[in-house]
Design a protein around this motif. Sequence first.
Motif, PDB file in Angstrom:
ATOM      1  N   GLY A  63     -15.052  16.113  -4.294  1.00 43.90           N
ATOM      2  CA  GLY A  63     -15.708  15.908  -5.574  1.00 43.90           C
ATOM      3  C   GLY A  63     -16.601  14.687  -5.483  1.00 43.90           C
ATOM      4  O   GLY A  63     -16.477  13.876  -4.566  1.00 43.90           O
ATOM      5  N   GLU A  65     -20.784  13.955  -6.776  1.00 46.42           N
ATOM      6  CA  GLU A  65     -21.936  14.408  -7.540  1.00 46.42           C
ATOM      7  C   GLU A  65     -22.634  15.483  -6.701  1.00 46.42           C
ATOM      8  O   GLU A  65     -23.187  15.192  -5.646  1.00 46.42           O
ATOM      9  CB  GLU A  65     -22.848  13.201  -7.813  1.00 46.42           C
ATOM     10  N   THR A  67     -25.329  17.114  -7.001  1.00 46.16           N
ATOM     11  CA  THR A  67     -26.772  16.965  -6.729  1.00 46.16           C
ATOM     12  C   THR A  67     -26.975  15.964  -5.591  1.00 46.16           C
ATOM     13  O   THR A  67     -27.801  16.175  -4.705  1.00 46.16           O
ATOM     14  CB  THR A  67     -27.529  16.481  -7.984  1.00 46.16           C
ATOM     15  N   CYS A  97     -14.087  20.205  -7.234  1.00 50.81           N
ATOM     16  CA  CYS A  97     -15.017  19.743  -8.268  1.00 50.81           C
ATOM     17  C   CYS A  97     -16.473  19.915  -7.817  1.00 50.81           C
ATOM     18  O   CYS A  97     -16.953  21.037  -7.768  1.00 50.81           O
ATOM     19  CB  CYS A  97     -14.667  18.317  -8.678  1.00 50.81           C
ATOM     20  N   ALA A  98     -17.183  18.844  -7.455  1.00 55.76           N
ATOM     21  CA  ALA A  98     -18.558  19.036  -6.966  1.00 55.76           C
ATOM     22  C   ALA A  98     -18.565  19.986  -5.770  1.00 55.76           C
ATOM     23  O   ALA A  98     -19.500  20.779  -5.587  1.00 55.76           O
ATOM     24  CB  ALA A  98     -19.171  17.695  -6.573  1.00 55.76           C
ATOM     25  N   ILE A 101     -18.678  23.479  -6.979  1.00 52.45           N
ATOM     26  CA  ILE A 101     -20.046  23.827  -7.440  1.00 52.45           C
ATOM     27  C   ILE A 101     -20.902  24.223  -6.227  1.00 52.45           C
ATOM     28  O   ILE A 101     -21.571  25.255  -6.219  1.00 52.45           O
ATOM     29  CB  ILE A 101     -20.691  22.627  -8.181  1.00 52.45           C
ATOM     30  N   ARG A 127     -21.373  23.762 -14.509  1.00 47.33           N
ATOM     31  CA  ARG A 127     -21.184  22.315 -14.292  1.00 47.33           C
ATOM     32  C   ARG A 127     -20.788  21.642 -15.601  1.00 47.33           C
ATOM     33  O   ARG A 127     -21.162  22.084 -16.679  1.00 47.33           O
ATOM     34  CB  ARG A 127     -22.488  21.671 -13.813  1.00 47.33           C
ATOM     35  N   ASN A 128     -20.078  20.554 -15.468  1.00 48.05           N
ATOM     36  CA  ASN A 128     -19.752  19.663 -16.601  1.00 48.05           C
ATOM     37  C   ASN A 128     -19.240  20.439 -17.814  1.00 48.05           C
ATOM     38  O   ASN A 128     -19.604  20.120 -18.946  1.00 48.05           O
ATOM     39  CB  ASN A 128     -20.996  18.852 -17.012  1.00 48.05           C
ATOM     40  N   ILE A 158     -12.562  15.548 -13.962  1.00 52.30           N
ATOM     41  CA  ILE A 158     -13.600  14.533 -14.228  1.00 52.30           C
ATOM     42  C   ILE A 158     -14.958  15.224 -14.211  1.00 52.30           C
ATOM     43  O   ILE A 158     -15.411  15.685 -13.165  1.00 52.30           O
ATOM     44  CB  ILE A 158     -13.581  13.417 -13.155  1.00 52.30           C
ATOM     45  N   ARG A 159     -15.596  15.318 -15.360  1.00 51.14           N
ATOM     46  CA  ARG A 159     -16.873  16.066 -15.478  1.00 51.14           C
ATOM     47  C   ARG A 159     -16.785  17.368 -14.670  1.00 51.14           C
ATOM     48  O   ARG A 159     -17.652  17.701 -13.869  1.00 51.14           O
ATOM     49  CB  ARG A 159     -18.050  15.206 -15.006  1.00 51.14           C
TER      50      ARG A 159
HETATM   51  N1  GLN Z   1     -15.883  15.012 -10.379  1.00 49.74           N
HETATM   52  C1  GLN Z   1     -16.863  15.736  -9.932  1.00 49.74           C
HETATM   53  O1  GLN Z   1     -16.942  16.112  -8.765  1.00 49.74           O
HETATM   54  C2  GLN Z   1     -17.923  15.992 -10.919  1.00 49.74           C
HETATM   55  C3  GLN Z   1     -18.936  17.012 -10.510  1.00 49.74           C
HETATM   56  C4  GLN Z   1     -20.250  16.756 -11.221  1.00 49.74           C
HETATM   57  N2  GLN Z   1     -20.173  17.055 -12.608  1.00 49.74           N
HETATM   58  C5  GLN Z   1     -21.347  17.561 -10.533  1.00 49.74           C
HETATM   59  O2  GLN Z   1     -22.003  18.304 -11.137  1.00 49.74           O
HETATM   60  O3  GLN Z   1     -21.540  17.443  -9.376  1.00 49.74           O
END
Ligand code: GLN
Length: 251
Positions: A63, A65, A67, A97-98, A101, A127-128, A158-159
Amino acid sequence: MTRPEITVGILALQGAFLEHKSHLQKAIGRASPGSSLDTANFEIIEVRTPEQLASADSLVIPGGESTAISLIAERTGLLEPLRQFVRVDRKPVWGTCAGLILLSDEASKAKKGGQELIGGLHVRCQRNHFGRQAESFECNLPLPFVGEEDHPFKAVFIRAPIVEKILIGADATADVTEGVVRAPKMDCDLFDRTEIEVISSLPQTQGKEAGDIVAVRQGNIFGTSFHPELTPDVRLHAWWLQECVLSRSKE
Ligand SMILES: NC(=O)CC[C@H](N)C(=O)O
């Protein structure tokens, strides 16, 4: 007799890669004596280059970000080798998480033009989904397969993304939705009809809607919305090494 080494890579471009490394090491260190996890010969490496990726038999994408991770992967020449690793070579991969994605074929609420996906998991994640950093939360998630059913797994969101749609099926490509970023198609996808297993959905918790998909598996690709590396519990890491890395490396 020396046992064959199994190299587990952790993508170390950004995010919580050190925490995953320490969890994997602890999971191996705490394995019951004589168990296959204990007797296997693992090497855990940080992956920042295509050469390091080539030496890995499996990979954790942490996890952080998504992007930032995809931008750095692109600039360091890792994006295509990652697609090859996951989608063509089909080595075991776990995205948290990330990482989830990046492994999804499609992502909604994604940054157009600023987000490349690795793809491989035939899902659309959002996302988010739960909102901003301040809306982060923890909950007890039912993951009975990690053992000790009376000891629930504390999941940290977390997000976090969720899996909003499973894309295998007749409508997989028919629906062209605004605001969705897609991983490029690859020839290998044409032959891929591996079932997606929903591994866990959110229980009723803290006013959140129950039922959101937060863990999925499709063949060698495992994805979780939450951060199992941010709690002291190493059971999910032990499970992944055992069920996804070791059992696959025997095939
Ligand atoms: N904790 C996370 O890995 C958050 C992921 C983040 N919101 C993203 O889009 O990459």
